[in-house]
Design an enzyme around this catalytic site. Structure first.
Site, PDB file in Angstrom:
ATOM      1  N   THR A  86       0.870  -1.180   0.000  1.00  0.00           N
ATOM      2  CA  THR A  86       0.000   0.000   0.000  1.00  0.00           C
ATOM      3  C   THR A  86       0.910   1.234   0.000  1.00  0.00           C
ATOM      4  O   THR A  86       1.130   1.838   1.057  1.00  0.00           O
ATOM      5  CB  THR A  86      -0.907   0.023   1.248  1.00  0.00           C
ATOM      6  OG1 THR A  86      -0.082  -0.182   2.405  1.00  0.00           O
ATOM      7  CG2 THR A  86      -1.980  -1.029   1.198  1.00  0.00           C
ATOM      8  N   GLU A 156      -1.162  -7.130  10.982  1.00  0.00           N
ATOM      9  CA  GLU A 156       0.096  -7.746  11.429  1.00  0.00           C
ATOM     10  C   GLU A 156       0.819  -6.787  12.369  1.00  0.00           C
ATOM     11  O   GLU A 156       0.687  -5.578  12.228  1.00  0.00           O
ATOM     12  CB  GLU A 156       0.978  -8.108  10.224  1.00  0.00           C
ATOM     13  CG  GLU A 156       1.234  -6.983   9.212  1.00  0.00           C
ATOM     14  CD  GLU A 156       2.377  -6.059   9.546  1.00  0.00           C
ATOM     15  OE1 GLU A 156       3.194  -6.431  10.411  1.00  0.00           O
ATOM     16  OE2 GLU A 156       2.450  -4.966   8.977  1.00  0.00           O
ATOM     17  N   CYS A 278       7.082   1.457   7.588  1.00  0.00           N
ATOM     18  CA  CYS A 278       5.801   1.423   8.320  1.00  0.00           C
ATOM     19  C   CYS A 278       5.509   2.701   9.098  1.00  0.00           C
ATOM     20  O   CYS A 278       4.548   3.404   8.783  1.00  0.00           O
ATOM     21  CB  CYS A 278       5.786   0.231   9.265  1.00  0.00           C
ATOM     22  SG  CYS A 278       6.113  -1.314   8.408  1.00  0.00           S
TER      23      CYS A 278
HETATM   24  C1  UGA Z   1       7.049  -1.199  13.160  1.00  0.00           C
HETATM   25  C2  UGA Z   1       6.353  -1.603  14.470  1.00  0.00           C
HETATM   26  O1  UGA Z   1       7.295  -1.590  15.539  1.00  0.00           O
HETATM   27  C3  UGA Z   1       5.742  -3.010  14.358  1.00  0.00           C
HETATM   28  O2  UGA Z   1       5.020  -3.316  15.540  1.00  0.00           O
HETATM   29  C4  UGA Z   1       4.785  -3.028  13.159  1.00  0.00           C
HETATM   30  O3  UGA Z   1       4.175  -4.287  12.987  1.00  0.00           O
HETATM   31  C5  UGA Z   1       5.580  -2.683  11.901  1.00  0.00           C
HETATM   32  O4  UGA Z   1       6.133  -1.352  12.063  1.00  0.00           O
HETATM   33  C6  UGA Z   1       4.625  -2.708  10.715  1.00  0.00           C
HETATM   34  O5  UGA Z   1       3.703  -1.885  10.667  1.00  0.00           O
HETATM   35  O6  UGA Z   1       4.730  -3.613   9.879  1.00  0.00           O
HETATM   36  P1  UGA Z   1       9.457  -1.680  12.112  1.00  0.00           P
HETATM   37  O7  UGA Z   1       9.069  -0.851  10.941  1.00  0.00           O
HETATM   38  O8  UGA Z   1      10.150  -2.968  11.871  1.00  0.00           O
HETATM   39  O9  UGA Z   1       8.162  -2.073  12.988  1.00  0.00           O
HETATM   40  O10 UGA Z   1      10.364  -0.732  12.995  1.00  0.00           O
HETATM   41  P2  UGA Z   1      10.625  -0.419  14.532  1.00  0.00           P
HETATM   42  O11 UGA Z   1      11.445  -1.467  15.155  1.00  0.00           O
HETATM   43  O12 UGA Z   1       9.364  -0.046  15.217  1.00  0.00           O
HETATM   44  O13 UGA Z   1      11.544   0.895  14.370  1.00  0.00           O
HETATM   45  C7  UGA Z   1      11.083   2.003  13.580  1.00  0.00           C
HETATM   46  C8  UGA Z   1      12.087   3.140  13.616  1.00  0.00           C
HETATM   47  O14 UGA Z   1      12.066   3.785  14.879  1.00  0.00           O
HETATM   48  C9  UGA Z   1      13.545   2.733  13.374  1.00  0.00           C
HETATM   49  O15 UGA Z   1      14.123   3.670  12.494  1.00  0.00           O
HETATM   50  C10 UGA Z   1      14.171   2.795  14.759  1.00  0.00           C
HETATM   51  O16 UGA Z   1      15.549   3.058  14.724  1.00  0.00           O
HETATM   52  C11 UGA Z   1      13.394   3.948  15.371  1.00  0.00           C
HETATM   53  N1  UGA Z   1      13.323   3.919  16.858  1.00  0.00           N
HETATM   54  C12 UGA Z   1      12.748   2.866  17.513  1.00  0.00           C
HETATM   55  C13 UGA Z   1      13.812   4.996  17.588  1.00  0.00           C
HETATM   56  O17 UGA Z   1      14.331   5.992  17.018  1.00  0.00           O
HETATM   57  N2  UGA Z   1      13.712   4.972  18.956  1.00  0.00           N
HETATM   58  C14 UGA Z   1      13.146   3.935  19.622  1.00  0.00           C
HETATM   59  O18 UGA Z   1      13.075   3.984  20.882  1.00  0.00           O
HETATM   60  C15 UGA Z   1      12.655   2.848  18.879  1.00  0.00           C
END
Ligand code: UGA
Length: 459
Positions: A86, A156, A278
């Site tokens: 999407t 998901e 995401c």
């Molecule tokens: C995110 C969500 O965490 C999942 O629960 C969800 O299912 C997924 O999107 C989705 O919609 O499919 P993801 O995209 O893998 O998962 O990434 P995250 O691990 O959440 O991290 C996202 C961003 O935030 C990264 O760039 C990370 O470095 C940053 N981040 C994360 C921070 O800057 N600070 C934090 O404390 C945590």
């Protein structure tokens, strides 16, 4: 049970493989035969820990297959998941082209299906989409009503890098449906997963997904604003401040009388911003939906703008610490949006890299997951180092842009003396406890240091 999954991107492939791992019979469908063939040979078409082992085992056992033939896959299954992309439109809303196309094709096939069938949406879609777009297309193309076809939204919650673990040990399973028959079949699919299962309306399920990702994004932008304030306040650092905040029992759970300390401070970690396919996309889509509904969602708007300013903010910190940055040669560690993935989509690291290059800085890059021929980085920088040691040697500074575990484990006492100017700028706050040798200058995000933003650059 027999399942078909339309789309073999990250969500579709992990979902298909994990359902097969749970013992179901799964057929994955993709229009692109280059994605289908490897799956049948037991190979993963994307990097995700544990995925290839599952695909290999299930393909060998015969309960995981892939095909380009949507008709055959849908007819041979009881439940079809839609897990197509999407992408974002210019205004932040989501482009439903692939969702609509898949729904129409499934509807056309269901015309000939004799038994009850469920169509479940896995893709992240704005409230109303499953019923108004998917449901209506399926009814129109199949000529059948809800007594013959069950409609479901089953979001998901898979983090990249932990997707298999998140599927097999979920925090919750959300099943949005319109009748008990659908709930019963969907619950059966997940019966071997021991977790809280929520059966609710389709629109609630759609909203739960957006609200979840938006809360995570909001926490991150909140942390980054606290970091900005700490940077202007003597004797503060954001890591300690947010650790103190996180220890609140409402954030750090208590289990059997004991606090469960997470290894990391969940989503209260400041840095150079959230990226990936995401969080940035989902919060923009929800904001766009709120505007359409005439809701003044000013918090969502701030979360987005705070995040968009993060790479620039980090580059301003770099400028204030490395003299004549436009003539400097630096090492940049990490290109992916976070560790444990090879995904460069919406990566703050790439934004930082582009700004440095535009400024005239010479950059040598190192990233263990990316090869130098990746199209997203073509022509952007000078060198691509094979090892972090090679990247750092002789440089005017090290810029950390991804929270790579390898960077945390490096022997900085050995590395620092090889640098021309031992300056480390940590855009992910992964080295706050590292003992650096005398003379090294370490600057994380969110810590007051003399001269930081001295020229007033703290946008
Ligand atoms: C995110 C969500 O965490 C999942 O629960 C969800 O299912 C997924 O999107 C989705 O919609 O499919 P993801 O995209 O893998 O998962 O990434 P995250 O691990 O959440 O991290 C996202 C961003 O935030 C990264 O760039 C990370 O470095 C940053 N981040 C994360 C921070 O800057 N600070 C934090 O404390 C945590």
């Amino acid at each position: 049970m027999k399942i078909s999954v339309i789309g073999t991107g990250y969500v579709g492939l992990v979902t298909g493989a994990c359902f097969a791992h749970l013992g179901h019979h799964v057929v994955c469908v993709d229009k692109n035969s280059e994605r289908v063939e490897p799956i049948n040979q037991g190979k993963a078409t994307l990097y995700e820990p544990g995925l290839e082992t599952i695909i290999k085992t299930c393909a060998k056992k015969g309960n995981l297959k892939a095909t380009t033939d949507l008709k055959e896959a849908v007819l041979s299954s009881d439940v079809t998941f839609i897990a197509v992309g999407t992408p974002s439109n210019e205004d932040g809303s989501i482009d439903l082209r692939y969702i609509l196309q898949a729904s129409q094709e499934i509807g056309e096939v269901l015309k000939d299906k004799k038994t009850y069938h469920i169509v479940a949406v896995k893709s992240t879609v704005i409230p109303g989409t499953t019923e108004e777009v998917v449901g209506k297309a399926i009814e129109a193309f199949s000529g059948k009503k809800s007594d013959a076809i069950g409609l479901c939204m089953n979001p998901e919650f898979l983090r990249q890098g932990y997707a298999v673990e998140d599927f097999m040990h979920p925090d919750r399973i959300v099943i949005g449906g319109r009748d008990t028959r659908t709930y019963e079949i969907m619950l059966k699919l997940y019966e071997n997963l021991d977790t809280k299962k929520i059966t609710t309306t389709i629109k609630n399920a759609e909203m739960i997904k957006y609200a979840s990702n938006t809360l995570l994004a909001t926490l991150i932008s909140f942390s980054n604003e606290i970091a900005n304030i700490c940077e202007k306040t003597i004797d503060t650092d954001v890591n300690t401040v947010l650790e103190g905040v996180h220890l609140d029992r409402r954030l750090t759970p208590i289990y059997e009388g004991k606090k469960i300390y997470p290894g990391i401070i969940n989503y209260l970690k400041a840095g150079s911003g959230f990226g990936g396919s995401c969080l940035p996309k989902d919060i923009k889509a929800l904001y766009s939906y709120a505007l359409e509904k005439k809701v003044d969602a000013r918090l969502l708007c701030s979360v987005i703008t705070t995040n968009e300013e993060r790479p620039k903010h980090f580059v301003e910190l770099i400028k204030s610490k490395i003299n004549n940055l436009n003539k400097a040669h630096v090492a940049l560690l990490g290109l992916t949006f976070k560790a444990g993935t090879d995904d460069l989509r919406d990566s703050p690291a790439i934004a930082v890299l582009k700004m440095l290059c535009n400024w005239g800085t010479t950059v040598t890059v190192w990233d263990p997951q990316i090869d130098k021929f990746h199209p997203a980085i073509k022509g952007l920088f000078k060198d691509f180092a094979k090892t972090p040691e090679e990247a750092i040697k002789g440089k005017d500074g090290v810029i950390i842009t991804t929270d790579l575990t390898e960077v945390g484990l490096m022997d900085w006492a050995q590395l620092i003396p090889t640098m021309k100017h031992p300056i480390i700028l940590d855009g992910r706050n992964i080295l706050p406890k590292t003992p650096f040798p005398l003379g090294a200058q370490y600057y994380p995000i969110g810590k007051y240091t003399e001269g930081t933003f001295a020229k007033g650059n703290n946008a």
